[in-house]
Design a protein around this motif. Sequence first.
Motif, PDB file in Angstrom:
ATOM      1  N   LEU A 152       2.228   1.690  -3.456  1.00 15.28           N
ATOM      2  CA  LEU A 152       1.207   2.282  -4.327  1.00 15.28           C
ATOM      3  C   LEU A 152       1.103   3.790  -4.107  1.00 15.28           C
ATOM      4  O   LEU A 152       0.929   4.559  -5.051  1.00 15.28           O
ATOM      5  N   TYR A 153       1.205   4.212  -2.853  1.00 13.79           N
ATOM      6  CA  TYR A 153       1.175   5.645  -2.555  1.00 13.79           C
ATOM      7  C   TYR A 153       2.352   6.357  -3.223  1.00 13.79           C
ATOM      8  O   TYR A 153       2.177   7.419  -3.830  1.00 13.79           O
ATOM      9  N   LEU A 154       3.533   5.770  -3.128  1.00  7.97           N
ATOM     10  CA  LEU A 154       4.705   6.397  -3.745  1.00  7.97           C
ATOM     11  C   LEU A 154       4.595   6.421  -5.266  1.00  7.97           C
ATOM     12  O   LEU A 154       4.985   7.403  -5.916  1.00  7.97           O
TER      13      LEU A 154
ATOM     14  N   ALA B  43       0.838  -1.205   0.000  1.00  8.36           N
ATOM     15  CA  ALA B  43       0.000   0.000   0.000  1.00  8.36           C
ATOM     16  C   ALA B  43       0.873   1.256   0.000  1.00  8.36           C
ATOM     17  O   ALA B  43       0.570   2.234  -0.703  1.00  8.36           O
ATOM     18  N   TYR B  44       1.967   1.226   0.749  1.00 10.07           N
ATOM     19  CA  TYR B  44       2.887   2.363   0.757  1.00 10.07           C
ATOM     20  C   TYR B  44       3.553   2.524  -0.612  1.00 10.07           C
ATOM     21  O   TYR B  44       3.737   3.648  -1.088  1.00 10.07           O
TER      22      TYR B  44
ATOM     23  N   TYR C 252       1.777   6.511  -6.990  1.00  9.13           N
ATOM     24  CA  TYR C 252       0.774   7.534  -7.297  1.00  9.13           C
ATOM     25  C   TYR C 252       1.375   8.932  -7.188  1.00  9.13           C
ATOM     26  O   TYR C 252       1.115   9.811  -8.020  1.00  9.13           O
ATOM     27  N   LYS C 253       2.210   9.124  -6.176  1.00 13.62           N
ATOM     28  CA  LYS C 253       2.825  10.424  -5.954  1.00 13.62           C
ATOM     29  C   LYS C 253       3.821  10.765  -7.062  1.00 13.62           C
ATOM     30  O   LYS C 253       3.930  11.919  -7.465  1.00 13.62           O
TER      31      LYS C 253
END
Length: 117
Positions: free
Chosen positions: A80-82, A77-78, A84-85
């Motif tokens: 995926l956040y990176l 999940a982290y 996306y960022k």
Amino acid sequence: MKKFMLFIGGLIAVFVLLVNLGPMVLLALSAGLLYVCFKKFIKTDSVAAKIGWAILGLIVVSIAFSNLYAVLGVAAAYALYLIYKNWNTPEGSVVHEIKEDDDPFTNFEKQWAELNK
């Protein structure tokens, strides 16, 4: 090429997250139950109740340890956040900014370079 690699990394992260979704839920539930067991253990005065809450807490800890690999899902999940960022950042650009401060301790490298000139 950057977008393709981000897409492939995101695809892998989504699959890892989906595979570990069930263990992640069980890990969160066991952490909540462990918190409740601990609070009840602290509040009770009876020795028998303390023993019962301790045994129940140990059972919940064993459930939590059996789902400990769910941390891979959190890492996915982290990731995926990176991803996306970093999706819309141009190539060669830096995502974070460097803040300048007048404090001599935070800018030691800058001052040392000025002294060596």
